[in-house]
Design an enzyme around this catalytic site. Structure first.
Site, short mmCIF file in Angstrom:
data_model
loop_
_atom_site.label_atom_id
_atom_site.label_comp_id
_atom_site.label_asym_id
_atom_site.label_seq_id
_atom_site.Cartn_x
_atom_site.Cartn_y
_atom_site.Cartn_z
N PRO A 132 0.86 -1.25 0.00
CA PRO A 132 0.06 0.05 0.05
C PRO A 132 0.73 1.28 0.04
O PRO A 132 0.45 2.32 -0.54
CB PRO A 132 -0.82 -0.12 1.04
CG PRO A 132 -0.71 -1.41 1.67
CD PRO A 132 0.44 -2.22 1.04
N GLY A 135 5.57 1.30 -4.29
CA GLY A 135 5.71 0.63 -5.78
C GLY A 135 6.80 0.95 -6.33
O GLY A 135 7.66 -0.23 -6.43
N SER A 136 7.25 2.19 -6.61
CA SER A 136 8.37 2.36 -7.27
C SER A 136 9.58 1.93 -6.30
O SER A 136 10.64 1.56 -6.77
CB SER A 136 8.72 3.65 -7.83
OG SER A 136 7.55 4.36 -8.36
N ARG A 256 8.94 -5.91 -18.59
CA ARG A 256 8.55 -4.77 -19.38
C ARG A 256 8.85 -4.81 -20.71
O ARG A 256 8.12 -3.87 -21.22
CB ARG A 256 10.24 -3.77 -19.01
CG ARG A 256 10.23 -3.22 -17.66
CD ARG A 256 11.10 -2.24 -17.21
NE ARG A 256 10.95 -2.02 -15.80
CZ ARG A 256 11.63 -1.86 -14.76
NH1 ARG A 256 12.97 -2.22 -14.91
NH2 ARG A 256 11.23 -1.73 -13.63
N ARG A 281 -16.48 7.87 -42.25
CA ARG A 281 -17.12 9.07 -41.74
C ARG A 281 -16.76 10.17 -42.61
O ARG A 281 -15.63 10.30 -43.20
CB ARG A 281 -16.49 9.34 -40.45
CG ARG A 281 -17.28 10.75 -39.70
CD ARG A 281 -18.37 10.35 -39.36
NE ARG A 281 -19.13 11.33 -38.48
CZ ARG A 281 -20.35 11.44 -38.05
NH1 ARG A 281 -21.02 10.61 -38.46
NH2 ARG A 281 -20.86 12.42 -37.56
N ILE A 350 -10.31 11.18 -33.78
CA ILE A 350 -10.85 10.86 -35.15
C ILE A 350 -12.17 10.31 -34.88
O ILE A 350 -13.21 10.64 -35.95
CB ILE A 350 -9.72 10.01 -35.81
CG1 ILE A 350 -8.72 10.66 -36.03
CG2 ILE A 350 -10.36 9.35 -37.14
CD1 ILE A 350 -7.52 9.88 -36.50
N HIS A 351 -12.54 9.70 -33.99
CA HIS A 351 -14.13 9.09 -33.73
C HIS A 351 -15.14 10.14 -33.50
O HIS A 351 -16.20 9.90 -33.35
CB HIS A 351 -14.12 7.94 -33.10
CG HIS A 351 -13.65 6.63 -33.41
ND1 HIS A 351 -12.20 6.31 -33.35
CD2 HIS A 351 -14.17 5.45 -33.53
CE1 HIS A 351 -12.19 5.07 -33.95
NE2 HIS A 351 -13.46 4.55 -34.10
N GLY A 352 -14.67 11.36 -33.18
CA GLY A 352 -15.33 12.47 -32.70
C GLY A 352 -16.20 12.05 -31.75
O GLY A 352 -15.80 11.30 -30.75
N GLU A 376 4.83 -2.02 -14.07
CA GLU A 376 6.30 -2.60 -14.35
C GLU A 376 7.21 -1.38 -14.31
O GLU A 376 8.18 -1.03 -15.00
CB GLU A 376 6.44 -3.35 -15.48
CG GLU A 376 5.53 -4.74 -15.96
CD GLU A 376 5.59 -5.61 -15.05
OE1 GLU A 376 6.52 -5.60 -14.12
OE2 GLU A 376 5.17 -6.60 -15.39
C1 LIG Z 1 -3.58 -2.56 -12.25
C2 LIG Z 1 -2.42 -2.25 -11.80
C3 LIG Z 1 -1.94 -3.77 -11.62
C4 LIG Z 1 -0.80 -4.03 -10.90
N1 LIG Z 1 -0.18 -5.27 -10.93
C5 LIG Z 1 0.98 -5.43 -10.19
C6 LIG Z 1 1.39 -6.83 -9.85
O1 LIG Z 1 1.10 -7.91 -10.46
N2 LIG Z 1 2.38 -6.85 -8.85
C7 LIG Z 1 2.93 -5.87 -8.07
O2 LIG Z 1 3.92 -5.92 -7.42
N3 LIG Z 1 2.76 -4.42 -8.54
C8 LIG Z 1 1.50 -4.45 -9.31
N4 LIG Z 1 1.12 -3.13 -9.65
C9 LIG Z 1 1.72 -1.84 -8.90
C10 LIG Z 1 2.59 -1.04 -9.85
O3 LIG Z 1 3.80 -1.75 -10.09
C11 LIG Z 1 2.78 0.18 -9.25
O4 LIG Z 1 1.47 0.95 -9.21
C12 LIG Z 1 3.66 1.14 -9.95
O5 LIG Z 1 5.23 0.45 -9.69
C13 LIG Z 1 4.11 2.39 -9.21
O6 LIG Z 1 4.06 2.54 -7.88
P1 LIG Z 1 3.05 3.54 -7.00
O7 LIG Z 1 1.71 3.24 -7.50
O8 LIG Z 1 3.42 3.13 -5.57
O9 LIG Z 1 3.40 4.92 -7.22
P2 LIG Z 1 4.71 5.56 -6.51
O10 LIG Z 1 5.96 4.83 -6.24
O11 LIG Z 1 4.17 5.95 -5.11
O12 LIG Z 1 4.87 6.83 -7.61
C14 LIG Z 1 3.98 7.92 -7.28
C15 LIG Z 1 4.46 9.10 -8.65
O13 LIG Z 1 5.85 9.60 -8.34
C16 LIG Z 1 6.84 9.09 -9.16
N5 LIG Z 1 8.13 8.88 -8.56
C17 LIG Z 1 8.35 7.90 -7.66
N6 LIG Z 1 9.59 7.84 -7.27
C18 LIG Z 1 10.17 8.86 -8.24
C19 LIG Z 1 11.59 9.11 -8.46
N7 LIG Z 1 12.45 8.54 -7.77
N8 LIG Z 1 11.70 10.08 -9.24
C20 LIG Z 1 10.75 10.63 -10.02
N9 LIG Z 1 9.41 10.49 -9.79
C21 LIG Z 1 9.24 9.57 -8.88
C22 LIG Z 1 6.16 8.03 -10.04
O14 LIG Z 1 6.73 7.87 -11.12
C23 LIG Z 1 4.59 8.34 -10.07
O15 LIG Z 1 4.52 9.31 -10.98
C24 LIG Z 1 -0.09 -2.89 -10.28
C25 LIG Z 1 -0.52 -1.37 -10.51
C26 LIG Z 1 -1.92 -1.31 -11.16
C27 LIG Z 1 -2.54 -0.19 -11.16
#
Ligand SMILES: Cc1cc2nc3c(=O)[nH]c(=O)nc-3n(C[C@H](O)[C@H](O)[C@H](O)COP(=O)(O)OP(=O)(O)OC[C@H]3O[C@@H](n4cnc5c(N)ncnc54)[C@H](O)[C@@H]3O)c2cc1C
Length: 398
Positions: A132, A135-136, A256, A281, A350-352, A376
């Site tokens: 929660p 992610g990154s 990726r 169209r 294009i689909h308007g 990813e």
């Molecule tokens: C539909 C869906 C399916 C998914 N499936 C999986 C899965 O199967 N397994 C899994 O493990 N994960 C999964 N994910 C998670 C996904 O990999 C993460 O949402 C993604 O990596 C981004 O992490 P976050 O949402 O925590 O965003 P954050 O890491 O909180 O980032 C928020 C924003 O800050 C930016 N940011 C963060 N750090 C930096 C930095 N150092 N420099 C510049 N900008 C930065 C990001 O680019 C983004 O714009 C899924 C997500 C979705 C929406």
């Protein structure tokens, strides 16, 4: 037709697989995608068809019952499937990543235990890094596995598991106490076997319901909650703790290429819809394709489809050759997902007004494209990976 997204130098087997998949997509996926997506319904019949074609074992080595095909074959198959409906490619993608991680890093026992049943689709994989609050920043993982009686006890919460409810084997990245200085060296991947479904599926392991998403419907995305969940030490991928980050990054690297391939498929379909519509169209006495503004949009869209396809193919071939492809996979993912967002947007224009109607496919593609900018690794994360790689290779001599 079919001038775009061609790939030179494919083997007869690759051509045959692609032709079979293309026919399957046209007959079994495209006609049903809108209805299933709007109903958020799991594509059970389509998944059965993919099992029959052997797609779950596409890249699993022949000795384990798979077809032993390359990442390139896989990526081209995914491109075709996403052209039909991205959610279907989502069903096989996490499976493919887990199979890749097992093939590359599993112990001989783990390979024997899982790969043959993964090849038939009996065992279906999902993978989980995100939580929660992260992610990154993968190295900041909080879910923890602590040693206990020869095994481990896991506590914590994971987020965004694609196929979390419909898989029965999840590769989960958690924190373990290896005493290493760098946080990522204290991460370990566990192979969690679980029944499909929702609720408390095993003692201490809960899969709450599906997350309601903007698009990418039909395929389930869930959380995963561990509360005193016990797991044996031999379920550590590769048998050694502390290697999980490396294993996951390898999985994500092929992931990726797969996301790039999905973006290529969606962009290709958007282009196909747009060029068809633009010739049907009529405004001001002629087909809108005859207005230069629209014809130029089509030219730009097609150029983007082609550029993204070539970069995706290059990244896949590089990985297949055994070379490191972090920069190329990042570039392919970056450009394919950004171009996909642009091409779907132009096809929508294009689909308007009809593009805004749920009767038209472009409405769905418009909601699918944004996910590819995130999954990813976001575009910002791809740029971080690419620039690091470039600075490594072009080190200043000054
Ligand atoms: C539909 C869906 C399916 C998914 N499936 C999986 C899965 O199967 N397994 C899994 O493990 N994960 C999964 N994910 C998670 C996904 O990999 C993460 O949402 C993604 O990596 C981004 O992490 P976050 O949402 O925590 O965003 P954050 O890491 O909180 O980032 C928020 C924003 O800050 C930016 N940011 C963060 N750090 C930096 C930095 N150092 N420099 C510049 N900008 C930065 C990001 O680019 C983004 O714009 C899924 C997500 C979705 C929406």
């Amino acid at each position: 037709m079919a001038r775009l997204a061609q790939t030179a130098g494919l083997t007869d087997i690759q051509e045959e697989i692609l032709s079979t998949v293309r026919t399957f997509v046209d007959k079994e996926i495209i006609p049903h995608a809108q209805t299933l997506e709007h109903a958020d319904e799991y594509p059970a019949d389509i998944v059965e068809g993919m099992k029959e074609m052997g797609l779950f074992g596409l890249t699993i080595p022949e000795e384990f019952g798979g077809l032993g095909e390359s990442l390139l074959t896989y990526a081209l198959v995914v491109e075709q499937i996403a052209r039909g409906w991205m959610s279907v490619s989502g069903v096989i993608n996490t499976h493919f990543i887990v199979a890749h991680m097992l093939k590359q890093h599993g112990t001989p026992e783990q390979k024997q235990k899982y790969l043959p049943r993964m090849a038939t689709g009996e065992v279906r994989g999902s993978f989980s890094m995100s939580e929660p609050e992260l992610g990154s920043d993968v190295a900041a993982i909080r879910t923890r596995a602590t040693k206990s009686d020869g095994g481990y006890v896991v506590n914590g919460q994971k987020m965004w598991l694609t196929n979390g409810g419909t898989s029965n084997l999840t590769a989960v990245l958690v924190k373990t106490d290896e005493g290493a200085e760098k946080p990522h060296q204290n991460l370990t991947t566990f192979l969690v076997e679980k029944p499909e479904g929702y609720g408390e599926v095993l003692p201490g392991l809960t899969i709450p319901g599906k997350i309601d998403k903007m698009g990418y419907k039909g395929v389930d995305t869930t959380e995963m909650v561990f509360d005193g969940f016990e797991i044996a030490a031999d379920q550590i991928l590769g048998g050694t703790a502390g290697q999980g980050f490396r294993h996951m990054m390898d999985g994500v690297e092929v992931g990726r290429v797969n996301v790039a391939a999905r973006a290529c498929g969606i962009a290709l379909r958007s282009f196909e819809l747009a060029i068809e519509y633009a010739q049907q169209r009529r405004t001001f006495g002629k087909a809108i394709a005859e207005h230069q503004a629209i014809a130029f949009k089509l030219a730009e869209m097609a150029t983007k489809v082609e550029a993204a396809h070539l970069m995706m193919v290059n990244a896949a071939r590089l990985k297949d050759s055994g070379a490191r492809n972090d920069v190329e996979a990042g570039m392919a993912k970056l450009i394919a997902s950004e171009y996909c967002a642009e091409v779907t947007q132009e096809a929508f224009r294009i689909h308007g007004g009809y593009g805004y109607s749920k009767e038209y496919e472009i409405e769905r593609l418009m909601r699918e494209a944004p996910f590819l900018l995130i999954g990813e690794g976001t575009s910002e994360i791809q740029k971080t990976i690419i620039s690091r790689g470039l600075l490594r290779d072009y080190q200043s001599r000054g």
